[in-house]
Design a protein around this motif. Sequence first.
Motif, PDB file in Angstrom:
ATOM      1  N   ALA A  66       0.802  -1.235   0.000  1.00  0.00           N
ATOM      2  CA  ALA A  66       0.000   0.000   0.000  1.00  0.00           C
ATOM      3  C   ALA A  66       0.832   1.282   0.000  1.00  0.00           C
ATOM      4  O   ALA A  66       2.017   1.270   0.333  1.00  0.00           O
ATOM      5  CB  ALA A  66      -0.903  -0.004   1.231  1.00  0.00           C
ATOM      6  N   VAL A  67       0.165   2.365  -0.385  1.00  0.00           N
ATOM      7  CA  VAL A  67       0.766   3.699  -0.235  1.00  0.00           C
ATOM      8  C   VAL A  67       1.017   3.908   1.266  1.00  0.00           C
ATOM      9  O   VAL A  67       0.221   3.480   2.101  1.00  0.00           O
ATOM     10  CB  VAL A  67      -0.179   4.788  -0.791  1.00  0.00           C
ATOM     11  N   ASN A  68       2.147   4.537   1.626  1.00  0.00           N
ATOM     12  CA  ASN A  68       2.395   4.761   3.060  1.00  0.00           C
ATOM     13  C   ASN A  68       2.683   6.223   3.403  1.00  0.00           C
ATOM     14  O   ASN A  68       2.865   6.556   4.570  1.00  0.00           O
ATOM     15  CB  ASN A  68       3.514   3.868   3.597  1.00  0.00           C
ATOM     16  N   TRP A  69       2.723   7.087   2.367  1.00  0.00           N
ATOM     17  CA  TRP A  69       2.926   8.512   2.682  1.00  0.00           C
ATOM     18  C   TRP A  69       2.516   9.335   1.479  1.00  0.00           C
ATOM     19  O   TRP A  69       2.780   8.958   0.332  1.00  0.00           O
ATOM     20  CB  TRP A  69       4.409   8.793   3.015  1.00  0.00           C
ATOM     21  N   CYS A  70       1.870  10.465   1.731  1.00  0.00           N
ATOM     22  CA  CYS A  70       1.559  11.411   0.656  1.00  0.00           C
ATOM     23  C   CYS A  70       1.607  12.807   1.259  1.00  0.00           C
ATOM     24  O   CYS A  70       0.919  13.077   2.250  1.00  0.00           O
ATOM     25  CB  CYS A  70       0.165  11.142   0.092  1.00  0.00           C
ATOM     26  N   GLY A  71       2.426  13.661   0.691  1.00  0.00           N
ATOM     27  CA  GLY A  71       2.484  15.006   1.249  1.00  0.00           C
ATOM     28  C   GLY A  71       3.312  15.967   0.432  1.00  0.00           C
ATOM     29  O   GLY A  71       3.774  15.644  -0.664  1.00  0.00           O
ATOM     30  N   PHE A  72       3.481  17.138   1.005  1.00  0.00           N
ATOM     31  CA  PHE A  72       4.134  18.240   0.299  1.00  0.00           C
ATOM     32  C   PHE A  72       5.355  18.722   1.070  1.00  0.00           C
ATOM     33  O   PHE A  72       5.336  18.775   2.311  1.00  0.00           O
ATOM     34  CB  PHE A  72       3.154  19.422   0.150  1.00  0.00           C
ATOM     35  N   TYR A  73       6.385  19.062   0.339  1.00  0.00           N
ATOM     36  CA  TYR A  73       7.514  19.826   0.883  1.00  0.00           C
ATOM     37  C   TYR A  73       7.521  21.159   0.149  1.00  0.00           C
ATOM     38  O   TYR A  73       7.455  21.185  -1.085  1.00  0.00           O
ATOM     39  CB  TYR A  73       8.839  19.086   0.680  1.00  0.00           C
ATOM     40  N   LEU A  74       7.554  22.253   0.907  1.00  0.00           N
ATOM     41  CA  LEU A  74       7.441  23.591   0.310  1.00  0.00           C
ATOM     42  C   LEU A  74       8.701  24.410   0.550  1.00  0.00           C
ATOM     43  O   LEU A  74       9.356  24.264   1.603  1.00  0.00           O
ATOM     44  CB  LEU A  74       6.246  24.336   0.909  1.00  0.00           C
TER      45      LEU A  74
END
Length: 202
Positions: A66-74
């Motif tokens: 499964a997917v284990n992380w989704c996010g943004f670095y800005l």
Amino acid sequence: MPHADSALVPDSIASKTEFWEHVHSQIQALLEPEQRNWVTNLSNAASLVYNSLLAFPSHFGEGERAVNWCGFYLDAPLFPQRRISPESTTQSKPTTSRLLLGPFNGRPACQYINTTPGKARGVCADAFLQRRTVLVEDVEKYPGHIACDGATRSEIVCPLVLDDGNIVGVLDLDCLAVGAFNAEDKAGLEKIAELLVKSCDW
Ligand code: SME
């Protein structure tokens, strides 16, 4: 429809391309023209992508795939800065460029990523500095990969580029399976990145 239901995936979705079209339309529906704050919009986008992927196990597989992380670095200057007193205005500018952890879903991750040319390392820094999507089939074979979670096996990082060419950050997805992401994921995420940069004030 309750907001949480926007992360449900209809049974009729049969391919990755259809999946990303669906997620794109769900993000579009959540966005409100008068709400252009990037913290707000990226928070819902991270949650929507992450939870939609979990609701569509045929995308990667369940459990160990499964997917284990989704996010943004800005880009760090986007974040509120400590006030500088008038006496300290002679302070020199920071010589280090970095991305800071933004809205995400998943387990805790590294707070910042060095993007100073010559010192930068990792998939996010590469995608940011090269302004291109980086698709990593096997993170163990990617030189400089930063392992925020030792269980991650593959990764895709898509840059957030404004119409004027400025880059504000990256969208990062991790998966527990090797080779989880392909050209369909790249196309889908790039379209979502385009929608998000247009929908926020930076
Ligand atoms: N693996 C990334 C770091 C961020 S985490 O995956 C959340 C990298 O190499 O830049």
